[in-house]
Design a protein around this motif. Structure first.
Motif, PDB file in Angstrom:
ATOM      1  N   UNK A  56       4.544 -19.209  31.829  1.00 32.25           N
ATOM      2  CA  UNK A  56       5.768 -19.943  31.514  1.00 32.25           C
ATOM      3  C   UNK A  56       5.776 -20.393  30.060  1.00 32.25           C
ATOM      4  N   UNK A  57       4.622 -20.848  29.572  1.00 38.85           N
ATOM      5  CA  UNK A  57       4.552 -21.241  28.167  1.00 38.85           C
ATOM      6  C   UNK A  57       4.752 -20.049  27.237  1.00 38.85           C
ATOM      7  N   UNK A  58       4.146 -18.898  27.594  1.00 39.16           N
ATOM      8  CA  UNK A  58       4.342 -17.708  26.769  1.00 39.16           C
ATOM      9  C   UNK A  58       5.804 -17.258  26.799  1.00 39.16           C
ATOM     10  N   UNK A  59       6.426 -17.317  27.977  1.00 40.20           N
ATOM     11  CA  UNK A  59       7.841 -16.963  28.061  1.00 40.20           C
ATOM     12  C   UNK A  59       8.693 -17.919  27.249  1.00 40.20           C
ATOM     13  N   UNK A  60       8.335 -19.197  27.279  1.00 43.60           N
ATOM     14  CA  UNK A  60       9.110 -20.163  26.494  1.00 43.60           C
ATOM     15  C   UNK A  60       8.949 -19.917  25.000  1.00 43.60           C
ATOM     16  N   UNK A  61       7.728 -19.618  24.555  1.00 42.00           N
ATOM     17  CA  UNK A  61       7.532 -19.324  23.140  1.00 42.00           C
ATOM     18  C   UNK A  61       8.290 -18.062  22.733  1.00 42.00           C
ATOM     19  N   UNK A  62       8.239 -17.045  23.614  1.00 45.31           N
ATOM     20  CA  UNK A  62       8.968 -15.816  23.304  1.00 45.31           C
ATOM     21  C   UNK A  62      10.470 -16.076  23.273  1.00 45.31           C
ATOM     22  N   UNK A 101       7.825 -10.463  31.774  1.00 41.58           N
ATOM     23  CA  UNK A 101       8.827  -9.936  30.849  1.00 41.58           C
ATOM     24  C   UNK A 101       8.239  -8.995  29.804  1.00 41.58           C
ATOM     25  N   UNK A 102       6.903  -8.725  29.869  1.00 42.21           N
ATOM     26  CA  UNK A 102       6.288  -7.821  28.920  1.00 42.21           C
ATOM     27  C   UNK A 102       5.820  -8.474  27.641  1.00 42.21           C
ATOM     28  N   UNK A 103       5.595  -9.782  27.655  1.00 39.27           N
ATOM     29  CA  UNK A 103       5.131 -10.501  26.472  1.00 39.27           C
ATOM     30  C   UNK A 103       3.609 -10.622  26.558  1.00 39.27           C
ATOM     31  N   UNK A 104       2.918 -10.248  25.503  1.00 43.22           N
ATOM     32  CA  UNK A 104       1.453 -10.312  25.479  1.00 43.22           C
ATOM     33  C   UNK A 104       0.991 -11.751  25.344  1.00 43.22           C
ATOM     34  N   UNK A 105       0.066 -12.159  26.212  1.00 46.20           N
ATOM     35  CA  UNK A 105      -0.543 -13.488  26.159  1.00 46.20           C
ATOM     36  C   UNK A 105      -1.921 -13.336  25.529  1.00 46.20           C
ATOM     37  N   UNK A 106      -2.127 -13.958  24.389  1.00 43.39           N
ATOM     38  CA  UNK A 106      -3.359 -13.758  23.625  1.00 43.39           C
ATOM     39  C   UNK A 106      -4.460 -14.728  24.012  1.00 43.39           C
ATOM     40  N   UNK A 107      -4.306 -15.453  25.088  1.00 40.50           N
ATOM     41  CA  UNK A 107      -5.365 -16.339  25.573  1.00 40.50           C
ATOM     42  C   UNK A 107      -6.272 -15.561  26.520  1.00 40.50           C
ATOM     43  N   UNK A 108      -7.575 -15.729  26.340  1.00 41.63           N
ATOM     44  CA  UNK A 108      -8.538 -15.004  27.163  1.00 41.63           C
ATOM     45  C   UNK A 108      -8.564 -15.572  28.583  1.00 41.63           C
ATOM     46  N   UNK A 109      -8.808 -14.695  29.529  1.00 41.90           N
ATOM     47  CA  UNK A 109      -8.865 -15.080  30.941  1.00 41.90           C
ATOM     48  C   UNK A 109     -10.227 -15.712  31.228  1.00 41.90           C
ATOM     49  N   UNK A 110     -10.227 -16.841  31.931  1.00 41.31           N
ATOM     50  CA  UNK A 110     -11.446 -17.519  32.363  1.00 41.31           C
ATOM     51  C   UNK A 110     -11.488 -17.543  33.884  1.00 41.31           C
ATOM     52  N   UNK A 111     -12.695 -17.466  34.422  1.00 46.70           N
ATOM     53  CA  UNK A 111     -12.898 -17.460  35.869  1.00 46.70           C
ATOM     54  C   UNK A 111     -13.860 -18.568  36.254  1.00 46.70           C
ATOM     55  N   UNK A 112     -13.652 -19.126  37.435  1.00 43.58           N
ATOM     56  CA  UNK A 112     -14.558 -20.113  38.026  1.00 43.58           C
ATOM     57  C   UNK A 112     -14.900 -19.644  39.435  1.00 43.58           C
ATOM     58  N   UNK A 113     -16.186 -19.746  39.791  1.00 38.96           N
ATOM     59  CA  UNK A 113     -16.673 -19.201  41.064  1.00 38.96           C
ATOM     60  C   UNK A 113     -17.563 -20.238  41.732  1.00 38.96           C
ATOM     61  N   UNK A 120      11.933 -18.899  22.582  1.00 37.69           N
ATOM     62  CA  UNK A 120      12.233 -19.667  21.374  1.00 37.69           C
ATOM     63  C   UNK A 120      12.231 -18.769  20.141  1.00 37.69           C
ATOM     64  N   UNK A 121      11.302 -17.806  20.090  1.00 39.53           N
ATOM     65  CA  UNK A 121      11.269 -16.898  18.953  1.00 39.53           C
ATOM     66  C   UNK A 121      12.512 -16.011  18.931  1.00 39.53           C
ATOM     67  N   UNK A 122      12.885 -15.454  20.099  1.00 38.17           N
ATOM     68  CA  UNK A 122      14.078 -14.631  20.138  1.00 38.17           C
ATOM     69  C   UNK A 122      15.329 -15.440  19.854  1.00 38.17           C
ATOM     70  N   UNK A 123      15.389 -16.672  20.353  1.00 38.15           N
ATOM     71  CA  UNK A 123      16.543 -17.524  20.054  1.00 38.15           C
ATOM     72  C   UNK A 123      16.617 -17.851  18.569  1.00 38.15           C
ATOM     73  N   UNK A 124      15.456 -18.042  17.955  1.00 37.22           N
ATOM     74  CA  UNK A 124      15.443 -18.299  16.509  1.00 37.22           C
ATOM     75  C   UNK A 124      15.953 -17.095  15.733  1.00 37.22           C
TER      76      UNK A 124
END
Length: 910
Positions: free
Chosen positions: A742-748, A463-475, A750-754
Motif C-alpha cells: 500500500x505504501x509503494x502504491x501510494x508513492x507510485x 500494479x507492477x510497481x517494484x518494491x525495493x525493500x528486501x524481504x525478511x522472514x521470521x520462523x 503520488x509520483x504519477x499524480x505529480x
C-alpha cells in the motif's frame, strides 16, 4: 539483616554468556501469572522447583532493587534488595541471594543456585555460610541448588506441566466430571482418563483439563509420581491424592555442599596387569615407515621388560642402550604407549623467563596483531630485560627469535587467545556433554527457537510497481522435531507486530493457510510453546513481547547470550536450508544481480505470490524432508511426538488472538482512540474504511483499531477491550494488500499524480499565456484607437498658433457640390492636362505645388504630430529655461531652447 543502602543489580547485565529470561509464576495468587527474572539456567530450574514446592507460599528475587523492578514493571519485594553481611579475607562485604520467600509455617527461606565448582570457591562458601546462619537465626532454611540436585530431567517435567496450568473458560465445568470418573488414588494414564470423557467434550479440552489438574496437584503436593525417574507423557500411570492428604515434598535441596574426600590414588588406581600397558592405544598406521619400525621396536622391548625379562638382555637384543630402555619403561608406565613414539611425549621445558612469556602473550593479544619479528624486536621486551637486570643485578639475555616463535606457536594452540587476537565477537564454546541436546528433549513444543532472517528477494505490487525493500522472514521451530510452527514474511526489518503475527500463526490451526497456498500435504504443527528461545533482537525483548508471551500466554522466555548463534542451532540450520533450497532458486533473487529494482522486475512476483511459494516450500519440502540427526521425516516426527506426549493448545477466545496484531496509534490524538468521521466511515492511514451499520452505532465513541500488516484491507475494532467488528477499505476492492504494498502504491500514485500535475501545469501556463497575449493585443489595439481619437480631438491644443493659422489657411473650404449638367462629349479630341508636382521635404513631409498657385502645400505626418506633442508638453510643464534635444542614430538631430517667460523670443537650431 537488611541494608537499604545497598543497591540492587541488573540481572541481564551480569548474565554475560549465560541464558537469561522470564518465568511466569502462579504462586502469588493473582489472576494472571507474575513474571520472575533469571540470569542463568540453574536459576530458572530453581524458580520452577520453588514454584512446585508445596511448602513455598511465595518467593521473589533477593538481588534486585526498586530501579530494576520499575524498569520491568515487577512487584517490588518487601526487603529488596535483601543484603546479607559477611566477612571475607578480613574485610566486610554484602551478599545478595538469588531468591528469598515465605514458607507455609510463616518462616523465611533463602535459596541460591549455581554451578557446583563455582559454589565451592572460598568467597561463595563464605556467602553461603552467612546466609545459612541468618536463616537459622530466623528459624528458616537455606537451600543451595547445583547441576547435581536440579537435574534437567526433573526440570523438563516441571516445564511440561507449567505450560498446561493456565486456566481456560471450560475448566471449571470439565474438572468436576474428571474428578467423578478418576477417583482419588486410582492409578491411570491421561490417555485412559481421556477415553472415559470421549463424546462429552472436545478431546483437546478434556486433555487440557486433565493436565491442568495434574499440575495443580503437583503444586499442592498431591501427585503420586517420581519426576526424577519418569518422563511425563500421555501413557505414564499417575495417581492423585485427596486434598486433605499430607503433602508429598520433593527431595529437599542441601543447606551446604558435601565435602569431597581426598581420593587415595593408590586405592582407586586399577591394578596393573603384568605385561600390559595402561593408557590409550596408539595407531601406528599413520606413522611413516621409519617411525613405525622404531615404535614397534620400543613397544616390543617395553612389553618384554614389563613381562619380567631382564632389561640388559632385552636392550642387547633390541639394539637399545640399557639406560634408554630404562627411561622408556618408566615413561611408558606414566604415559602409556605414547612414550614409545619417537619424540611422542617429549616436551623440552623452556628456559625463557616467565616475565618474557607474559610480555609475549600481552604483545600477541594486541589489536594491531604484531608479527613474530615485531614481537621479537619490540621495545617492551627490552624494558622487561632491563627490569630483570636491575632486580637480579646480573645481565639478562633477550629471547632469541626461535624462542619467540615457539612461544607464539604454543599460544596459537589456545582457542580463547586466538579468538581474542582475531577480535571475535564471542569466544568459541566447547562441547560440555557427550549426549545430544536435541534428543534429550522429551516432548514437542517444549523448547522452541525463534529468529529472523533477511532474504535476498524483492517483490512488486499488484500494479507492477517494484518494491525495493528486501524481504525478511521470521520462523518459530520446534527443537525436538525440527518442525516449523510458524513462518511469516515481511518487507523491511521486522517489527513487534510481525513477531506477534508469528505467534498467532503458531498457536492456530493452519488448514485454511494450506488450502490458500495450494499445498499437497497438511501442516499439523501448531500449539502453544512451553519455552521460546530467542536472541537479543529488539522485537523479541520488547515490553510488549514480554506482556504477550509471559503475562498473557504463560510462556517461559529464554534469551541467548550475545554473539552465540550456535545456541540456536536448529533455527540457524533452517535458515541455511532457506537460503540454498528456496531463496536462490527463485527468479526475483538479487544474488549475483545487486540491483533491487531489476531483481523485482525479473521475478515479477507479488508478496502474496511469494508467501504462497514460501508456504509450499515449508509444507511440501522442508516438513517432508529426511532429518539425519533425528532419523525420520520432520512431519512424522511431530505426529509421533504429539501422539505420545501431546502438545499444549491455546484454549482462549479466537477473538483474543486479534489483540496480538498491531495496534494503531492515532497520530492526531495519540492519547485518544479513533472516532467515526461523517457518521459512517473511518479514516485510517489516508484511506476510508466503511462498515454498514457498525460505524454508525460507534459515532461519537472512541475505539481501538488493530490490523495485520500483511493485510490492511480489513481493520479489527475494539471498544473498551471488547471485539465489536471489522471495517473494510473499498479502495482495495476486497484484495489482500499489505502495508508495504500500500505504501509503494501510494508513492507510485503520488509520483504519477505529480507528473500529471506538471503536465497540466504546462498546459495551463500555455493557455494562460495565450490568453494574456490575446488580451494584450486587444488592449493595444483599443489603446491605439483611443490614442488616435484623442490626437484627433486635441489637435488644436497640440499645435502652436502659427501652425494653426497655417493649417487654417491651407484648409480647403467646403463648397457645395454643384450639379453638373449631363456630360456632353467634347468635340476636341485632345486637351492639355495639368498635374500637381509632388516632392518630399527634409523631415519626411509631403509638399505639393500647383502650377497656378505656386505655393507649397504642407501635409502633416505622424512623426510631426508626435514631435508637436513633445514640444507642447515641454512648453507647458517648464518653469524657466527649457531645452529639448532629439538624437537620431547617435547624433543630434533637432535642438530647441526657449524661455517660458519670454514666449515671444524663440530660437531654433537645425
Amino acid at each position: 539483616m537488611v541494608a537499604p543502602a545497598v543497591e540492587g543489580i541488573d540481572l541481564f547485565k551480569i548474565a554475560g554468556r549465560s541464558i537469561s529470561g522470564w518465568v511466569p509464576s502462579f504462586k502469588m495468587g493473582a489472576t494472571s501469572p507474575v513474571k520472575q527474572p533469571f540470569c542463568s539456567q540453574l536459576e530458572e530450574r530453581l524458580l520452577l522447583w520453588l514454584e512446585y514446592h508445596p511448602h513455598v507460599v511465595s518467593y521473589a528475587r533477593g538481588d534486585i532493587g526498586s530501579q530494576f523492578a520499575a524498569a520491568y514493571r515487577l512487584p517490588i519485594p518487601k526487603h529488596a534488595p535483601f543484603a546479607i553481611g559477611y566477612t571475607f579475607e578480613g574485610k566486610p562485604h554484602d551478599y545478595l541471594p538469588d531468591v528469598v520467600g515465605m514458607l507455609t509455617n510463616g518462616k523465611m527461606f533463602i535459596a541460591e543456585a549455581g554451578m557446583e565448582d563455582d559454589k565451592r570457591g572460598d568467597r561463595n562458601l563464605a556467602k553461603a555460610e552467612a546466609a545459612r546462619k541468618l536463616a537459622r537465626f530466623q528459624q528458616g532454611i537455606f537451600w543451595i541448588g547445583t547441576e547435581r540436585t536440579l537435574t534437567r530431567a526433573h526440570h523438563y517435567n516441571l516445564v511440561y506441566l507449567h505450560a498446561r496450568r493456565k486456566p481456560f473458560p471450560a475448566f471449571a465445568e470439565i474438572v468436576l466430571a474428571v474428578q467423578e470418573i478418576w477417583p482419588w488414588g486410582e492409578v491411570a494414564s491421561v490417555e485412559e482418563v481421556e477415553s472415559r470423557l470421549a463424546g462429552r467434550w472436545p478431546i483437546n479440552l478434556a486433555e487440557a483439563t486433565i493436565w491442568k489438574l495434574v499440575g495443580d496437584s503437583l503444586a499442592s503436593g498431591h501427585l503420586l509420581v517420581d519426576l526424577e525417574q519418569h518422563t511425563l507423557d500421555r501413557i505414564l500411570p499417575l495417581a492423585l491424592l485427596p486434598p486433605d492428604a499430607p503433602a508429598l515434598v520433593p527431595p529437599s535441596l542441601p543447606e551446604m555442599l558435601e565435602v569431597l574426600a581426598p581420593t587415595d590414588r593408590s586405592a582407586s588406581a586399577l591394578p596393573e596387569l603384568k605385561g600390559q600397558i595402561a593408557g590409550p592405544t596408539v595407531d601406528a598406521s599413520a606413522l611413516s615407515e621409519k617411525q613405525r619400525e622404531q615404535f614397534h621396536r620400543n613397544l616390543r622391548a617395553v612389553e618384554q621388560v614389563l613381562a619380567g625379562a631382564s632389561q640388559t638382555s632385552v636392550a642387547k637384543a633390541s639394539g637399545i642402550s640399557p639406560s634408554t630402555l630404562s627411561r622408556l619403561v618408566q615413561r611408558t608406565r606414566e604415559r602409556g604407549q605414547m612414550a614409545c613414539l619417537p619424540h611422542g611425549s617429549y616436551r623440552r621445558r623452556t628456559t625463557m623467563h616467565p616475565a618474557f612469556q607474559e610480555c609475549i602473550r600481552r604483545l600477541y593479544l594486541l589489536p594491531v596483531r604484531l608479527s613474530m619479528t615485531a614481537i621479537h624486536e619490540h621495545a617492551e621486551m627490552r624494558e622487561v630485560a632491563a627490569r630483570l637486570e636491575k632486580d637480579a643485578g646480573a645481565p639478562v639475555k633477550l629471547p632469541s627469535y626461535d624462542q619467540v616463535r615457539r612461544e607464539i606457536h604454543r599460544l596459537e594452540k589456545e582457542p580463547d587467545l586466538v579468538a581474542v587476537r582475531e577480535q571475535a565477537k564471542a569466544l568459541p564454546r566447547a562441547r560440555s556433554s557427550p549426549d545430544s541436546f536435541v534428543l534429550s528433549i522429551p516432548a514437542p513444543a517444549l523448547l522452541t527457537q525463534v529468529d529472523e532472517h533477511s532474504l535476498e528477494l524483492y517483490v512488486m505490487t499488484p500494479d507492477g510497481i517494484a518494491v525495493t525493500q528486501r524481504v525478511h522472514a521470521a520462523v518459530l521451530v520446534c527443537v525436538k522435531t525440527a518442525a516449523i510452527l510458524g513462518a511469516v514474511l515481511a518487507l523491511g526489518p521486522l517489527k513487534e507486530e510481525d513477531y506477534m503475527r508469528l505467534l498467532k500463526q503458531a498457536v492456530e490451526p493452519k488448514d485454511r493457510l494450506v488450502l490458500q497456498a495450494g499445498c499437497e500435504h497438511s501442516w499439523p504443527c501448531y500449539g502453544k510453546p512451553a519455552i521460546v528461545f530467542h536472541d537479543r533482537g529488539k522485537i523479541f525483548t520488547s515490553e510488549r513481547a514480554r506482556q504477550v508471551l509471559v503475562d498473557r500466554l504463560g510462556i517461559i522466555t529464554e534469551q541467548a547470550p550475545p554473539y552465540a548463534p550456535s545456541a540456536k542451532g536448529t533455527v540457524e540450520s533452517l535458515f541455511r536450508w532457506m537460503t540454498q533450497r528456496f531463496e536462490r532458486r527463485l527468479p526475483n533473487t538479487s544474488f549475483g544481480v545487486h540491483d533491487a529494482k531489476r531483481a523485482a522486475e525479473a521475478g515479477g512476483m507479488t508478496l502474496e505470490e511469494l508467501e504462497r511459494c514460501f508456504i509450499q516450500a515449508v509444507v511440501d519440502d522442508y516438513q517432508q524432508a529426511w532429518d539425519d540427526l533425528r532419523r525420520q521425516r520432520r512431519c512424522v516426527l511431530w505426529e509421533q511426538a504429539v501422539a505420545q506426549s501431546g502438545v499444549p493448545r491455546y484454549l482462549g477466545s479466537p477473538d483474543d488472538l486479534k489483540l496480538l496484531l498491531m495496534r494503531a496509534v492515532n497520530r492526531k490524538t495519540p492519547h485518544h482512540g479513533y472516532q467515526v468521521s461523517d457518521d459512517n466511515r473511518l479514516s485510517f492511514q489516508g484511506r476510508w474504511y466503511v462498515c454498514p451499520g457498525l460505524l454508525s452505532r460507534l459515532a461519537g465513541r472512541a475505539f481501538d483499531v488493530y490490523f495485520d500488516r500483511r493485510d490492511i484491507s480489513v481493520l479489527y475494532l475494539f471498544v473498551d477491550g471488547v471485539y465489536v467488528g471489522e471495517a473494510y477499505c473499498p479502495q482495495f476492492l476486497g484484495d489482500r494488500v499489505s502495508e508495504w504494498e500500500a505504501n509503494a502504491m501510494r508513492k507510485h500514485d503520488e509520483m504519477m499524480a505529480k507528473q500529471a500535475r506538471e503536465q497540466g501545469r504546462e498546459v495551463r501556463a500555455h493557455i494562460q499565456s495565450e490568453a494574456g497575449r490575446a488580451r494584450k493585443r486587444k488592449s493595444a489595439e483599443i489603446r491605439q484607437d483611443e490614442h488616435s481619437r484623442q490626437w484627433d480631438r486635441q489637435r488644436e491644443e497640440i499645435h502652436p498658433a502659427e501652425v494653426l493659422e497655417r493649417l487654417a489657411s491651407v484648409k480647403p473650404k467646403k463648397a457645395a457640390l454643384p450639379k453638373l449638367p449631363p456630360a456632353v462629349p467634347d468635340s476636341d479630341a485632345d486637351r492639355e492636362v495639368t498635374c500637381l508636382t509632388c516632392s518630399h521635404g527634409t523631415g519626411g513631409g509631403l509638399r505639393m505645388t500647383h502650377p497656378l498657385l505656386r505655393k507649397e502645400i504642407f501635409v502633416e505626418t505622424a512623426f510631426e504630430r508626435r514631435f508637436q506633442a513633445m514640444l507642447r508638453s515641454a512648453w507647458t510643464g517648464g518653469a524657466g529655461m527649457s531645452s529639448l534635444l532629439i538624437r537620431v542614430q547617435g547624433r543630434p538631430w533637432v535642438s530647441a531652447t526657449w524661455l517660458k517667460r519670454q514666449a515671444q523670443e524663440r530660437s531654433w537650431r537645425l
